[in-house]
Design a protein around this motif. Structure first.
Motif, PDB file in Angstrom:
ATOM      1  N   ASP A 293      25.947  24.504  53.715  1.00 60.10           N
ATOM      2  CA  ASP A 293      25.718  25.721  52.944  1.00 60.10           C
ATOM      3  C   ASP A 293      26.275  25.482  51.541  1.00 60.10           C
ATOM      4  N   ALA A 294      25.391  25.407  50.560  1.00 61.31           N
ATOM      5  CA  ALA A 294      25.817  25.035  49.208  1.00 61.31           C
ATOM      6  C   ALA A 294      26.807  26.033  48.620  1.00 61.31           C
ATOM      7  N   HIS A 295      26.743  27.293  49.042  1.00 62.26           N
ATOM      8  CA  HIS A 295      27.676  28.275  48.494  1.00 62.26           C
ATOM      9  C   HIS A 295      29.117  27.948  48.874  1.00 62.26           C
ATOM     10  N   TYR A 296      29.312  27.502  50.111  1.00 64.03           N
ATOM     11  CA  TYR A 296      30.669  27.240  50.598  1.00 64.03           C
ATOM     12  C   TYR A 296      31.111  25.791  50.395  1.00 64.03           C
ATOM     13  N   TYR A 297      30.188  24.900  50.096  1.00 64.99           N
ATOM     14  CA  TYR A 297      30.542  23.472  50.007  1.00 64.99           C
ATOM     15  C   TYR A 297      30.346  22.875  48.613  1.00 64.99           C
ATOM     16  N   THR A 298      30.019  23.701  47.637  1.00 64.30           N
ATOM     17  CA  THR A 298      29.923  23.195  46.266  1.00 64.30           C
ATOM     18  C   THR A 298      30.620  24.166  45.321  1.00 64.30           C
ATOM     19  N   ASP A 299      30.985  23.641  44.168  1.00 65.01           N
ATOM     20  CA  ASP A 299      31.578  24.488  43.124  1.00 65.01           C
ATOM     21  C   ASP A 299      31.523  23.720  41.815  1.00 65.01           C
ATOM     22  N   THR A 300      31.441  24.451  40.731  1.00 61.36           N
ATOM     23  CA  THR A 300      31.604  23.865  39.401  1.00 61.36           C
ATOM     24  C   THR A 300      32.902  24.416  38.841  1.00 61.36           C
ATOM     25  N   ASN A 301      33.835  23.517  38.594  1.00 63.95           N
ATOM     26  CA  ASN A 301      35.212  23.902  38.339  1.00 63.95           C
ATOM     27  C   ASN A 301      35.640  23.398  36.969  1.00 63.95           C
ATOM     28  N   ASP A 302      36.115  24.329  36.129  1.00 60.78           N
ATOM     29  CA  ASP A 302      36.620  23.963  34.804  1.00 60.78           C
ATOM     30  C   ASP A 302      38.129  23.787  34.850  1.00 60.78           C
ATOM     31  N   SER A 303      38.648  22.876  34.047  1.00 58.48           N
ATOM     32  CA  SER A 303      40.090  22.807  33.828  1.00 58.48           C
ATOM     33  C   SER A 303      40.304  22.419  32.385  1.00 58.48           C
ATOM     34  N   TYR A 304      40.586  23.394  31.575  1.00 59.96           N
ATOM     35  CA  TYR A 304      40.777  23.140  30.155  1.00 59.96           C
ATOM     36  C   TYR A 304      42.092  23.768  29.695  1.00 59.96           C
ATOM     37  N   ASP A 305      42.744  23.089  28.782  1.00 58.73           N
ATOM     38  CA  ASP A 305      43.992  23.613  28.241  1.00 58.73           C
ATOM     39  C   ASP A 305      44.169  23.107  26.815  1.00 58.73           C
ATOM     40  N   LEU A 306      44.767  23.947  25.980  1.00 55.42           N
ATOM     41  CA  LEU A 306      45.136  23.532  24.637  1.00 55.42           C
ATOM     42  C   LEU A 306      46.583  23.059  24.663  1.00 55.42           C
ATOM     43  N   PRO A 307      46.853  21.772  24.400  1.00 55.10           N
ATOM     44  CA  PRO A 307      48.232  21.287  24.452  1.00 55.10           C
ATOM     45  C   PRO A 307      49.125  21.974  23.430  1.00 55.10           C
ATOM     46  N   TYR A 308      48.582  22.262  22.250  1.00 61.73           N
ATOM     47  CA  TYR A 308      49.327  23.075  21.281  1.00 61.73           C
ATOM     48  C   TYR A 308      48.312  23.732  20.372  1.00 61.73           C
ATOM     49  N   ASP A 309      48.474  25.012  20.155  1.00 55.10           N
ATOM     50  CA  ASP A 309      47.548  25.738  19.307  1.00 55.10           C
ATOM     51  C   ASP A 309      48.345  26.597  18.344  1.00 55.10           C
TER      52      ASP A 309
ATOM     53  N   VAL B  41      51.550  16.263  16.304  1.00 51.60           N
ATOM     54  CA  VAL B  41      51.119  17.555  16.856  1.00 51.60           C
ATOM     55  C   VAL B  41      49.835  18.023  16.185  1.00 51.60           C
ATOM     56  N   ARG B  42      49.713  17.758  14.882  1.00 45.02           N
ATOM     57  CA  ARG B  42      48.486  18.160  14.175  1.00 45.02           C
ATOM     58  C   ARG B  42      47.260  17.466  14.774  1.00 45.02           C
ATOM     59  N   ALA B  43      47.464  16.238  15.242  1.00 41.68           N
ATOM     60  CA  ALA B  43      46.347  15.481  15.814  1.00 41.68           C
ATOM     61  C   ALA B  43      45.802  16.114  17.087  1.00 41.68           C
ATOM     62  N   ILE B  44      46.653  16.849  17.831  1.00 44.98           N
ATOM     63  CA  ILE B  44      46.184  17.454  19.084  1.00 44.98           C
ATOM     64  C   ILE B  44      46.087  18.974  19.009  1.00 44.98           C
ATOM     65  N   THR B  45      46.461  19.570  17.864  1.00 44.81           N
ATOM     66  CA  THR B  45      46.394  21.026  17.730  1.00 44.81           C
ATOM     67  C   THR B  45      44.946  21.501  17.831  1.00 44.81           C
ATOM     68  N   GLY B  46      44.726  22.460  18.708  1.00 41.96           N
ATOM     69  CA  GLY B  46      43.392  23.033  18.853  1.00 41.96           C
ATOM     70  C   GLY B  46      42.416  22.178  19.631  1.00 41.96           C
ATOM     71  N   LYS B  47      42.839  20.986  20.079  1.00 40.00           N
ATOM     72  CA  LYS B  47      41.964  20.109  20.857  1.00 40.00           C
ATOM     73  C   LYS B  47      41.978  20.548  22.318  1.00 40.00           C
ATOM     74  N   VAL B  48      40.828  20.881  22.827  1.00 43.14           N
ATOM     75  CA  VAL B  48      40.732  21.296  24.218  1.00 43.14           C
ATOM     76  C   VAL B  48      40.682  20.062  25.098  1.00 43.14           C
ATOM     77  N   SER B  49      41.574  19.988  26.069  1.00 46.23           N
ATOM     78  CA  SER B  49      41.648  18.829  26.959  1.00 46.23           C
ATOM     79  C   SER B  49      41.288  19.265  28.374  1.00 46.23           C
ATOM     80  N   GLY B  50      40.626  18.380  29.085  1.00 42.83           N
ATOM     81  CA  GLY B  50      40.239  18.703  30.454  1.00 42.83           C
ATOM     82  C   GLY B  50      38.780  18.342  30.667  1.00 42.83           C
ATOM     83  N   ASP B  51      38.230  18.811  31.769  1.00 43.28           N
ATOM     84  CA  ASP B  51      36.830  18.499  32.037  1.00 43.28           C
ATOM     85  C   ASP B  51      36.229  19.551  32.956  1.00 43.28           C
ATOM     86  N   GLN B  52      34.934  19.438  33.148  1.00 49.01           N
ATOM     87  CA  GLN B  52      34.204  20.290  34.087  1.00 49.01           C
ATOM     88  C   GLN B  52      33.666  19.374  35.178  1.00 49.01           C
ATOM     89  N   ARG B  53      33.833  19.790  36.425  1.00 44.77           N
ATOM     90  CA  ARG B  53      33.414  18.946  37.546  1.00 44.77           C
ATOM     91  C   ARG B  53      32.547  19.726  38.529  1.00 44.77           C
TER      92      ARG B  53
END
Length: 450
Positions: free
Chosen positions: A353-369, A401-413
């Motif tokens: 059953d695809a409803h119970y056995y699949t998902d699209t899951n985000d995990s995103y975070d801003l290390p510093y904003d 810190v400026r190099a990673i400010t506002g950079k969204v890290s993570g992925d969608q699976r």
């Protein structure tokens, strides 16, 4: 002697693997630790399903809350010794605020439930709102202890949690981009997961932390210690908190609770496996007492019952969770997102059953904003104080810190049953389905088949 000022005849200590000793000096803190609501936190893992990826991560929210208390106590000691207020409004530390800060630090997570974030998603609970309810409801032991400080003290502690307390120094100790909560969980989670990513120089950060009228700042000479903290936080999210196996087990847990709820709503649940203590949540009509009865062990007991359910999906999901049989996953981007319905169709053809056995899951975070007042929930920026007393926002002076400010890290699976990658189908019926499915997966990514 007023209860507010009552110190223990001799301080008590908790031996802690992260902070060495945690020092308990006030009677009210010891009394709060001994309440049933706080002791319940021993039975709730700090990292939920992460222990199924990093086997050492068995630590509890009890230990974390003690750690946040201890860091807050050290901050108060530093502020009182080095930056005491001399006149109203001078931005110094008023040590009359110590007790409300310590109690808020100790109790900040008391409203978390079992497998908290997954449980919240399914049953629409809110651990922060429940924390406030535990603090302010006369039926709790926590409230009765806080009331002994003063009748309005429970509301004061709740205001710190809600970020409405009038002193921003107290609020930022517990909740900001660099606070006692984050500092403890990075160090604690790093220790118990056996990783080194979360380590940073806590002693140095506490040393350069200073109160000012607008909250908390850091001495300019401490910039590199703060940079180290930001990078540690970034690494922990990428390597531990966003780990695809932990997220996979969260998906199974989410679907397991959802299936149990769906069966109950359709009156199809086995009588012998009825989860009596979850029924108030299935019915969306629970009391604080109902909530406080729950912990990880209660849920795990029901999962064990559900292994033997007549409902095959419920039994299978329970077994997958308890026996650690994670789903597989593949990274998804904008170009491959439209492929998911076709993959779900193949999964259905393979008998899931695809409803119970699949998902699209985000995990995103801003290390510093950096602070942006237009954000829905603007973050408190990290300020560095120069010798002349002026403040500079961290990312304006730190190249790192400026190099990673506002950079969204993570992925969608996209998560799916591991069987779909099987080389040996149980029957020839599924072999062509599996082979077609596997054309879409390449090196942990979803791809358009050639």
């Amino acid at each position: 002697m007023a209860y507010r000022q009552q110190l223990l005849p001799m301080e008590k200590v908790f031996r802690d693997p992260v902070h060495d000793y945690i020092y308990i000096q006030h009677q009210v803190i010891l009394d709060l630790i001994n309440t049933s609501e706080f002791q319940r936190l021993r039975r709730i893992k700090q990292l939920g399903t992460t222990s199924l990826t990093f086997h050492g991560a068995e630590h509890s929210r009890f230990g974390h809350c003690l750690g946040v208390y201890e860091i807050t106590r050290r901050i108060c000691d530093n502020f009182e010794r080095n930056y005491p207020t001399q006149a109203p409004g001078d931005g110094g530390w008023d040590d009359h605020e110590r007790l409300v800060a310590l109690c808020a630090a100790l109790l900040h997570d008391i409203g978390h439930g079992p497998y908290s974030h997954t449980f919240e998603h399914i049953f629409h609970t809110d651990h922060e709102a429940l924390t406030v309810q535990i603090l302010t409801s006369p039926e709790t032991e926590v409230n009765q202890v806080l009331q002994q400080v003063s009748p309005d003290f429970p509301a004061q502690v709740a205001a710190v949690i809600q970020k409405t307390y009038p002193n921003p120094q107290v609020v930022q100790m517990i909740s900001s981009q660099i606070d006692a909560d984050r500092m403890d969980y990075l160090l604690r989670d790093s220790y118990f997961t056996g990783t080194n990513y979360g380590n940073f120089d806590l002693t140095r950060i506490l040393r350069v932390m200073k109160p000012y009228q607008g909250g908390i700042t850091f001495a300019m000479e401490g910039m590199h210690a703060v940079e180290d903290y930001i990078v540690s936080r970034f690494q922990m999210y990428m390597q531990v908190y966003f780990h695809p196996v932990s997220r996979s087990m969260e998906v199974i847990l989410d679907r397991l609770l959802e299936r149990a709820n769906d069966l109950y709503q359709s009156h199809a649940v086995d009588a012998e496996a009825t989860p009596v203590m979850l029924l108030p949540f299935f019915n969306n009509d629970f009391t604080l007492h109902d909530y406080l009865r729950l912990d990880d062990g209660v849920l795990n007991t029901y999962f064990s019952h559900w292994r033997d359910s007549r409902d095959q999906i419920l039994a299978d999901l329970a077994t997958r969770f308890l026996d650690r049989r994670p789903l597989k996953s593949a990274r998804v981007d904008e170009t491959t997102q439209p492929l998911i319905p076709a993959l779900q169709k193949l999964i259905e053809q393979a008998g899931f059953d695809a409803h119970y056995y699949t998902d699209t899951n985000d995990s995103y975070d801003l290390p510093y904003d950096a602070y942006d007042p237009k954000m829905k929930k603007p973050r408190t920026q990290i300020e560095l104080q120069q010798k002349d007393g002026s403040l500079l926002e961290l990312s304006t002076v730190s190249d790192l810190v400026r190099a990673i400010t506002g950079k969204v890290s993570g992925d969608q699976r996209f998560f799916f049953p591991k069987e779909m990658l099987s080389e040996n189908a149980e029957s020839d019926l599924f072999k062509p389905i599996y082979q077609e499915f596997q054309q879409y997966i390449l090196n942990d990514r979803l791809v358009v088949p050639h």
